[in-house]
Design a protein around this motif. Structure first.
Motif, PDB file in Angstrom:
ATOM      1  N   HIS A   1      12.543   7.399  -2.047  1.00 40.82           N
ATOM      2  CA  HIS A   1      11.124   7.678  -2.274  1.00 40.82           C
ATOM      3  C   HIS A   1      11.018   8.969  -3.081  1.00 40.82           C
ATOM      4  O   HIS A   1      11.504  10.001  -2.653  1.00 40.82           O
ATOM      5  CB  HIS A   1      10.411   7.818  -0.927  1.00 40.82           C
ATOM      6  CG  HIS A   1       8.936   7.842  -1.050  1.00 40.82           C
ATOM      7  ND1 HIS A   1       8.138   6.771  -0.760  1.00 40.82           N
ATOM      8  CD2 HIS A   1       8.105   8.817  -1.477  1.00 40.82           C
ATOM      9  CE1 HIS A   1       6.877   7.089  -0.990  1.00 40.82           C
ATOM     10  NE2 HIS A   1       6.833   8.323  -1.430  1.00 40.82           N
ATOM     11  N   ARG A   2      10.373   8.878  -4.248  1.00 42.07           N
ATOM     12  CA  ARG A   2      10.242  10.083  -5.058  1.00 42.07           C
ATOM     13  C   ARG A   2       8.995  10.870  -4.681  1.00 42.07           C
ATOM     14  O   ARG A   2       7.933  10.292  -4.474  1.00 42.07           O
ATOM     15  CB  ARG A   2      10.154   9.714  -6.545  1.00 42.07           C
ATOM     16  CG  ARG A   2      11.494   9.367  -7.141  1.00 42.07           C
ATOM     17  CD  ARG A   2      11.307   8.783  -8.511  1.00 42.07           C
ATOM     18  NE  ARG A   2      10.503   7.583  -8.438  1.00 42.07           N
ATOM     19  CZ  ARG A   2       9.759   7.122  -9.442  1.00 42.07           C
ATOM     20  NH1 ARG A   2       9.726   7.773 -10.568  1.00 42.07           N
ATOM     21  NH2 ARG A   2       9.063   6.017  -9.311  1.00 42.07           N
TER      22      ARG A   2
ATOM     23  N   ARG B   1       0.804  -1.216   0.000  1.00 42.46           N
ATOM     24  CA  ARG B   1       0.000   0.000   0.000  1.00 42.46           C
ATOM     25  C   ARG B   1       0.839   1.269   0.000  1.00 42.46           C
ATOM     26  O   ARG B   1       0.472   2.265  -0.585  1.00 42.46           O
ATOM     27  CB  ARG B   1      -0.861   0.046   1.256  1.00 42.46           C
ATOM     28  CG  ARG B   1      -2.143  -0.669   1.110  1.00 42.46           C
ATOM     29  CD  ARG B   1      -2.939  -0.440   2.351  1.00 42.46           C
ATOM     30  NE  ARG B   1      -3.795  -1.572   2.589  1.00 42.46           N
ATOM     31  CZ  ARG B   1      -4.820  -1.517   3.419  1.00 42.46           C
ATOM     32  NH1 ARG B   1      -5.068  -0.418   4.087  1.00 42.46           N
ATOM     33  NH2 ARG B   1      -5.571  -2.566   3.585  1.00 42.46           N
ATOM     34  N   SER B   2       1.975   1.227   0.722  1.00 41.65           N
ATOM     35  CA  SER B   2       2.763   2.447   0.837  1.00 41.65           C
ATOM     36  C   SER B   2       3.452   2.786  -0.478  1.00 41.65           C
ATOM     37  O   SER B   2       4.039   3.841  -0.622  1.00 41.65           O
ATOM     38  CB  SER B   2       3.778   2.323   1.969  1.00 41.65           C
ATOM     39  OG  SER B   2       4.698   1.305   1.673  1.00 41.65           O
TER      40      SER B   2
ATOM     41  N   ALA C   1       3.642  11.066   3.149  1.00 43.38           N
ATOM     42  CA  ALA C   1       3.877  10.705   1.745  1.00 43.38           C
ATOM     43  C   ALA C   1       4.676   9.409   1.656  1.00 43.38           C
ATOM     44  O   ALA C   1       4.420   8.576   0.788  1.00 43.38           O
ATOM     45  CB  ALA C   1       4.601  11.831   1.022  1.00 43.38           C
ATOM     46  N   ILE C   2       5.635   9.230   2.544  1.00 42.10           N
ATOM     47  CA  ILE C   2       6.415   7.980   2.529  1.00 42.10           C
ATOM     48  C   ILE C   2       5.505   6.789   2.829  1.00 42.10           C
ATOM     49  O   ILE C   2       5.662   5.717   2.278  1.00 42.10           O
ATOM     50  CB  ILE C   2       7.594   8.059   3.535  1.00 42.10           C
ATOM     51  CG1 ILE C   2       8.658   9.014   2.985  1.00 42.10           C
ATOM     52  CG2 ILE C   2       8.196   6.673   3.784  1.00 42.10           C
ATOM     53  CD1 ILE C   2       9.870   9.190   3.848  1.00 42.10           C
ATOM     54  N   GLU C   3       4.501   7.018   3.669  1.00 44.78           N
ATOM     55  CA  GLU C   3       3.543   5.944   3.965  1.00 44.78           C
ATOM     56  C   GLU C   3       2.596   5.688   2.795  1.00 44.78           C
ATOM     57  O   GLU C   3       1.765   4.778   2.852  1.00 44.78           O
ATOM     58  CB  GLU C   3       2.707   6.307   5.194  1.00 44.78           C
ATOM     59  CG  GLU C   3       3.507   6.337   6.492  1.00 44.78           C
ATOM     60  CD  GLU C   3       2.659   6.817   7.666  1.00 44.78           C
ATOM     61  OE1 GLU C   3       1.420   6.783   7.576  1.00 44.78           O
ATOM     62  OE2 GLU C   3       3.246   7.249   8.671  1.00 44.78           O
ATOM     63  N   GLY C   4       2.691   6.519   1.751  1.00 46.54           N
ATOM     64  CA  GLY C   4       1.846   6.347   0.584  1.00 46.54           C
ATOM     65  C   GLY C   4       0.546   7.119   0.687  1.00 46.54           C
ATOM     66  O   GLY C   4      -0.398   6.873  -0.041  1.00 46.54           O
ATOM     67  N   LYS C   5       0.502   8.075   1.627  1.00 48.65           N
ATOM     68  CA  LYS C   5      -0.723   8.854   1.800  1.00 48.65           C
ATOM     69  C   LYS C   5      -0.525  10.253   1.246  1.00 48.65           C
ATOM     70  O   LYS C   5       0.577  10.636   0.870  1.00 48.65           O
ATOM     71  CB  LYS C   5      -1.069   8.943   3.285  1.00 48.65           C
ATOM     72  CG  LYS C   5      -1.369   7.597   3.881  1.00 48.65           C
ATOM     73  CD  LYS C   5      -1.762   7.786   5.323  1.00 48.65           C
ATOM     74  CE  LYS C   5      -1.837   6.452   6.026  1.00 48.65           C
ATOM     75  NZ  LYS C   5      -1.356   6.540   7.400  1.00 48.65           N
ATOM     76  N   VAL C   6      -1.601  11.018   1.261  1.00 44.55           N
ATOM     77  CA  VAL C   6      -1.497  12.394   0.809  1.00 44.55           C
ATOM     78  C   VAL C   6      -0.557  13.172   1.724  1.00 44.55           C
ATOM     79  O   VAL C   6      -0.625  13.040   2.947  1.00 44.55           O
ATOM     80  CB  VAL C   6      -2.905  13.036   0.774  1.00 44.55           C
ATOM     81  CG1 VAL C   6      -2.814  14.527   0.861  1.00 44.55           C
ATOM     82  CG2 VAL C   6      -3.608  12.641  -0.486  1.00 44.55           C
TER      83      VAL C   6
ATOM     84  N   LEU D   1       1.856   3.275  -3.180  1.00 47.74           N
ATOM     85  CA  LEU D   1       0.833   3.872  -4.032  1.00 47.74           C
ATOM     86  C   LEU D   1       1.345   5.062  -4.843  1.00 47.74           C
ATOM     87  O   LEU D   1       1.179   5.119  -6.059  1.00 47.74           O
ATOM     88  CB  LEU D   1      -0.372   4.281  -3.171  1.00 47.74           C
ATOM     89  CG  LEU D   1      -1.513   4.985  -3.879  1.00 47.74           C
ATOM     90  CD1 LEU D   1      -2.079   4.142  -4.999  1.00 47.74           C
ATOM     91  CD2 LEU D   1      -2.624   5.343  -2.907  1.00 47.74           C
ATOM     92  N   ILE D   2       1.998   6.019  -4.158  1.00 44.47           N
ATOM     93  CA  ILE D   2       2.456   7.222  -4.862  1.00 44.47           C
ATOM     94  C   ILE D   2       3.500   6.855  -5.917  1.00 44.47           C
ATOM     95  O   ILE D   2       3.479   7.363  -7.036  1.00 44.47           O
ATOM     96  CB  ILE D   2       3.012   8.256  -3.865  1.00 44.47           C
ATOM     97  CG1 ILE D   2       1.896   8.724  -2.925  1.00 44.47           C
ATOM     98  CG2 ILE D   2       3.615   9.450  -4.581  1.00 44.47           C
ATOM     99  CD1 ILE D   2       2.334   9.642  -1.819  1.00 44.47           C
ATOM    100  N   GLN D   3       4.383   5.930  -5.556  1.00 45.88           N
ATOM    101  CA  GLN D   3       5.439   5.539  -6.494  1.00 45.88           C
ATOM    102  C   GLN D   3       4.840   4.851  -7.725  1.00 45.88           C
ATOM    103  O   GLN D   3       5.283   5.071  -8.843  1.00 45.88           O
ATOM    104  CB  GLN D   3       6.442   4.598  -5.804  1.00 45.88           C
ATOM    105  CG  GLN D   3       7.029   5.163  -4.510  1.00 45.88           C
ATOM    106  CD  GLN D   3       7.739   6.496  -4.718  1.00 45.88           C
ATOM    107  OE1 GLN D   3       8.626   6.614  -5.522  1.00 45.88           O
ATOM    108  NE2 GLN D   3       7.319   7.524  -3.972  1.00 45.88           N
TER     109      GLN D   3
ATOM    110  N   ILE E   1      -4.973  11.422  -3.659  1.00 42.58           N
ATOM    111  CA  ILE E   1      -3.554  11.543  -3.984  1.00 42.58           C
ATOM    112  C   ILE E   1      -3.369  12.007  -5.428  1.00 42.58           C
ATOM    113  O   ILE E   1      -2.578  12.891  -5.722  1.00 42.58           O
ATOM    114  CB  ILE E   1      -2.845  10.199  -3.730  1.00 42.58           C
ATOM    115  CG1 ILE E   1      -2.727   9.982  -2.220  1.00 42.58           C
ATOM    116  CG2 ILE E   1      -1.471  10.162  -4.387  1.00 42.58           C
ATOM    117  CD1 ILE E   1      -2.237   8.623  -1.815  1.00 42.58           C
TER     118      ILE E   1
ATOM    119  N   TRP F   1       4.700   5.647  10.235  1.00 43.62           N
ATOM    120  CA  TRP F   1       3.960   4.543  10.866  1.00 43.62           C
ATOM    121  C   TRP F   1       4.016   4.622  12.397  1.00 43.62           C
ATOM    122  O   TRP F   1       4.103   3.606  13.088  1.00 43.62           O
ATOM    123  CB  TRP F   1       4.504   3.194  10.373  1.00 43.62           C
ATOM    124  CG  TRP F   1       4.228   2.981   8.922  1.00 43.62           C
ATOM    125  CD1 TRP F   1       2.994   2.933   8.328  1.00 43.62           C
ATOM    126  CD2 TRP F   1       5.167   2.811   7.863  1.00 43.62           C
ATOM    127  NE1 TRP F   1       3.125   2.762   6.975  1.00 43.62           N
ATOM    128  CE2 TRP F   1       4.444   2.664   6.658  1.00 43.62           C
ATOM    129  CE3 TRP F   1       6.577   2.775   7.818  1.00 43.62           C
ATOM    130  CZ2 TRP F   1       5.059   2.499   5.426  1.00 43.62           C
ATOM    131  CZ3 TRP F   1       7.192   2.592   6.589  1.00 43.62           C
ATOM    132  CH2 TRP F   1       6.426   2.457   5.413  1.00 43.62           C
TER     133      TRP F   1
END
Lengths: 286, 639
Positions: B306-307, A153-154, B323-328, A156-158, A192, B344
């Motif tokens: 992480h980009r 899940r983490s 953002a690193i956690e993949g969130k906004v 996602l942005i990548q 996002i 986390w």
């Protein structure tokens, strides 16, 4: 955990009690009178009854007695607006866990329910939703092979960055697939995809043109360069040409401030090109 | 470039102790003949814009043609900093520095300098008296700098870990792991009083200690390379030019803090940084400088890149971690600091690129050495991006406490085109402007704050008399309005309201009381916003009002833009006495606002004119017939 049956003739009381129990994480059924209650008990295996003492038709105590005759493990909590010592004793004899006076103290009720049924095991998702989530649709064509097996899940942005790079936009189908694949709510994926500047929900041109509007470029005439570029490309900032050849955007800082004003065309940087130079560079873009 | 990369990655030898590292260092140094000529070509982003890759290619081909391919080394290095004069080529061992080298100059350099050992005069730096300067470090731009962090950039190929090791790289890591306990490393950094280079200036050692002492076994360390301040690019150049120095600092920090997982958060706009960093990580892993049991010390550490995806606010610590956690990447209230509860929910220590790059120096040379550089409260050096209307634009590294005047005039060579200095903007959108009266201000964290600006990440944008201060304030607020994440109201709405007022003023619709209203709004936004983006957003407005109130008044009361920037308040005119009727402006005007004929005086139709300024730009200098004026209401009503 076994469900709870609420037997209460007063609609407001019945519904609010039902809602409160649902919110607390229990499975609940509600009925209006004793006859209905006895029918429901046969159909479904309840763990606990919460009964009003005074009910139309059969009163609460008789309902509890009959119910326990069939299912001795069934527990009951009696509530009443007219408490008296006699009925209390009677209730305990019929196997009630406890006897509460109205208005009901919810804290006390909660404690009693926990004693009867054990602590709530919260199930965040009803089982039907759980099933739907697991079915990941087939990946749309635009998802490149190396992204088809993503699971973290983490990431996602990548992953979105990769998709944007590959397809130059994020389609609805791609986002929906990703939402299922990573088990992230679609709203969060859109959150996002619309938050970051790097993503586009409409197709971008084959050639990306970005005029830097960082401070150093700003004081050295970024606006003039942007105007010139708009004119040469015949595309407004933030827009894409109809033939999908160019997208023109502004960027906050490209990080080559010493050369400002700077323009980036397909990853190459140019320092303040003249309109003629611009035309030349642009003409080389298919 | 590719040649070095393969030798490094093919080299699968793993270090099992600090001694292994030292042995390899000796071996690399012995392998390299110090007298062998070496051509180094700057390959920073600035030089890429000038076409340094074509210069590199030209050297490869020409040397081949001359049969010198095995007698001369070619190295593409990190950014040299003097971006104004790129592409920069330095020839070793003589250290001859050629500026503004084009591919067509290459064969002359090879025949004249490499073969005949003579200089190509026209490519050398020439000072104001016409004196030629041969060596890079004697050029005034470099002479006044102390390039302790940035200096190695020009000596190494960022894609070669061997280059870094040959220059003493990873010796600080070896020292920390083999001779020091984590506590000792932490103490050294605390003693050095290394303050965060990302903007806030918070002592790095104190932050490390907080994370170290925070409960929990899992801890994270992060490099913040989300260099979002417009006008600043030193982090980019460090990460692109010397990624191993940042990585070495990070590993040392992780050891001190007790972290086994690191992240580097890099802006999406910096693809070369991501590329060079990824190569560096792979090389370090191959050598056993990352991974399990680093240098036989028992310490394990891994790093993930992480980009970012293009959001200024993501540089804020809690937003970056989300953002690193993949969130906004939105900030959260920080009642509990990220140093205690970050990624986390684990203790996470975040430092800026330049801060990490300082760490190996402190470990190698000691806190007391570090303490000899800089001022009382701000130790060490700082890299600034000296840009805007200054002659020598580029990256400069100076000891803290150097005055603005020294930086702008001695290093920067003063203002372009003989114009008058007006102000210098520091600290990006969170900072402010500093006027001429404060030019002797020593530059450090505390002095800049006192002057109403801040250090920020190190952008230093010089502005001359042609820069309008109201427009500058408007520019920053429009930037911030676009970058505010919108989570908290004071920032989201407050900045928009302030921007509205500034737009009005710039368009000549300002009214009395606007300045006071701006000040009032500024107070609310500053006091009530959630994160630093909002709380510092009013700075550009407040500092321009503080030092240039008259300029605001001219816009509001006289409807005049003294600097001639605000389009609505200026007009272009052709002087009939000077116009030669050459048709150049007429042909170039994009809206056909100029009328006239050959050898007839041209006239601009003010109704049609869109004030693009093309006519002024194209009018031949020997005529100088077009002028830009901002007359204001007094003159207009008289006419």
């Amino acid at each position: 955990m076994k469900p709870i049956l609420v037997i209460e003739d007063e609609a407001i009381m019945r519904e609010s009690l039902g809602d409160w129990l649902t919110e607390s994480g229990y499975q609940v059924a509600t009925v209006e009178n004793g006859e209905e209650a006895l029918k429901t008990i046969i159909e479904r295996d309840f763990g606990l009854l919460i009964l009003d003492l005074r009910l139309p038709g059969k009163d609460g105590l008789s309902v509890l007695k009959e119910a326990r005759a069939n299912r001795p493990e069934l527990r009951g909590i009696i509530i009443t607006a007219y408490p008296s010592l006699e009925t209390a004793v009677e209730a305990m004899k019929e196997g009630a866990v406890d006897y509460l006076a109205k208005p009901v103290d919810l804290n006390q009720l909660e404690k009693l329910i926990e004693e009867a049924l054990g602590p709530v095991q919260v199930e965040i998702r009803p089982p039907e939703v759980e099933k739907a989530k697991k079915k990941v649709p087939e990946a749309p064509e635009e998802i490149p092979a190396h992204l088809r097996e993503v699971s973290d899940r983490s990431s996602l942005i990548q992953v979105l960055l990769e998709l944007q790079r590959e397809n130059r936009w994020l389609s609805k189908e791609a986002l929906e697939w990703l939402s299922c694949k990573l088990d992230v709510p679609l709203t969060q994926v859109y959150n996002i995809a619309t938050f970051y500047k790097a993503f586009s929900l409409i197709p971008q041109g084959r050639h990306s043109v970005a005029v830097c509007t960082g401070t150093a470029c700003h004081v050295r005439g970024a606006q003039r360069l942007l105007d010139k570029t708009t004119e040469v490309l015949k595309v407004n900032p933030g827009a894409t040409s109809r033939d999908l050849r160019f997208s023109l955007n502004t960027v906050n800082c490209l990080g080559c401030c010493a050369l400002g004003p700077v323009i980036e065309i397909d990853g190459k940087y140019y320092s303040n090109p003249s309109p003629d130079e611009l035309k030349k560079i642009v003409s080389q873009c298919e | 470039m590719s040649l070095n990369l393969t030798t490094d990655s093919e080299n699968k030898m793993k270090f099992h102790s600090a001694l292994d590292l030292e042995n390899l260092r000796e071996e690399i140094r012995a392998r390299r003949a110090p007298d062998k000529p070496c051509v180094t070509i700057c390959s920073g982003t600035g030089c890429h814009a000038y076409g340094c890759d074509r210069v590199y290619q030209a050297f490869v081909e020409e040397l081949q043609k001359c049969g010198l391919a095995d007698k001369v080394d070619i190295r593409s290095t990190g950014c040299h900093g003097y971006c104004e004069r790129g592409t920069i080529v330095v020839i070793f061992p003589e250290k001859i520095c050629y500026l503004r080298v084009k591919p067509e100059d290459v064969s002359e350099i090879i025949t004249t300098t490499l073969m005949e050992k003579k200089l190509v005069d026209r490519l050398l730096y020439e000072d104001s008296d016409g004196q030629k300067i041969v060596h890079e470090d004697e050029i005034p731009f470099y002479k006044h700098q102390s390039r302790i962090v940035f200096g190695n950039n020009i000596l190494l190929d960022p894609k070669s870990i061997d280059d870094y090791i040959a220059l003493g790289g990873y010796s600080a890591l070896a020292k920390a792991l083999s001779e020091m306990t984590p506590e000792q490393v932490l103490d050294e950094v605390k003693k050095a009083n290394l303050r965060g280079r990302g903007g806030g200036g918070f002592p790095a050692g104190v932050k490390w200690e907080t994370t170290r002492n925070a409960p929990g076994d899992v801890k994270y360390v992060i490099v913040n390379a989300d260099e979002g301040d417009p006008g600043a690019y030193m982090d980019r150049s460090l990460l692109e030019g010397n990624p191993h120095s940042v990585l070495e600092g990070l590993i040392i920090g992780a050891y001190a803090i007790g972290s086994h997982q690191g992240f580097v958060y890099v802006r999406q706009e910096y693809p070369l940084a991501v590329e060079n960093l990824s190569v560096a990580l792979e090389q370090a892993l191959n050598y056993g400088l990352l991974g399990k049991n680093i240098l036989g010390s028992g310490f394990d550490f891994d790093v993930v890149v992480h980009r970012g995806a293009g959001a200024f606010v993501s540089g804020e610590s809690s937003a970056l971690m989300a953002a690193i956690e993949g969130k906004v990447g939105e900030p959260r209230p920080k009642y509990i600091r990220t140093a205690v509860s970050g990624i986390w929910g684990k203790p996470s220590n975040l430092n800026n690129v330049e801060t990490w790059a300082n760490v190996p120096l402190i470990i190698n040379k000691g806190a007391s050495w570090f303490g000899t550089i800089g001022t009382e409260g701000s130790k060490g050096t700082k890299i600034f991006s000296l840009v805007g209307k200054v002659n020598n634009t580029g990256l400069v590294e100076v000891p803290m406490g150097m005055t603005l005047r020294e930086i702008i005039y001695d290093i920067g060579g003063g203002i372009r085109g003989g114009k008058k200095f007006k102000a210098v903007q520091t600290g990006g959108p969170s900072g402010g402007v500093i006027p001429e009266s404060q030019l002797d201000l020593p530059v450090d964290f505390d002095e800049l704050n006192k002057a109403g600006s801040m250090m920020g990440s190190g952008g230093m944008i010089v502005m001359d008399e042609d820069t309008c201060m109201v427009d500058v304030a408007r520019y920053f607020l429009s930037f911030l309005a676009g970058e505010s994440c919108g989570k908290c109201l004071p920032c989201r709405e407050g900045i928009c309201e302030m921007l509205g007022i500034l737009n009005k003023i710039c368009e000549g619709r300002g009214s009395t009381g606007d300045i006071e209203l701006l000040e009032e709004l500024a107070e609310v936004v500053r006091d009530a916003s959630l994160c630093a983006l909002g709380t510092t957003a009013p700075n550009p407005v407040l500092s321009t009002i503080r030092y240039f109130r008259d300029e605001y008044r001219a816009h509001i009361e006289e409807k005049r833009c003294p600097a001639g920037v605000c389009k609505a308040l200026i007009s272009y005119h052709i002087d009939p006495e000077k116009c030669q009727g050459c048709l150049i402006c007429l042909r170039n005007c994009p809206v056909g606002a100029i009328t006239g004929d050959k050898r007839q005086v041209h006239v601009i139709d003010q109704e049609k004119c869109n004030k693009c300024g093309t006519c002024l730009e194209v009018c031949p200098a020997r005529f100088g017939a077009v002028s830009k004026v901002s007359m204001g209401i007094v003159a207009q009503s008289a006419a």
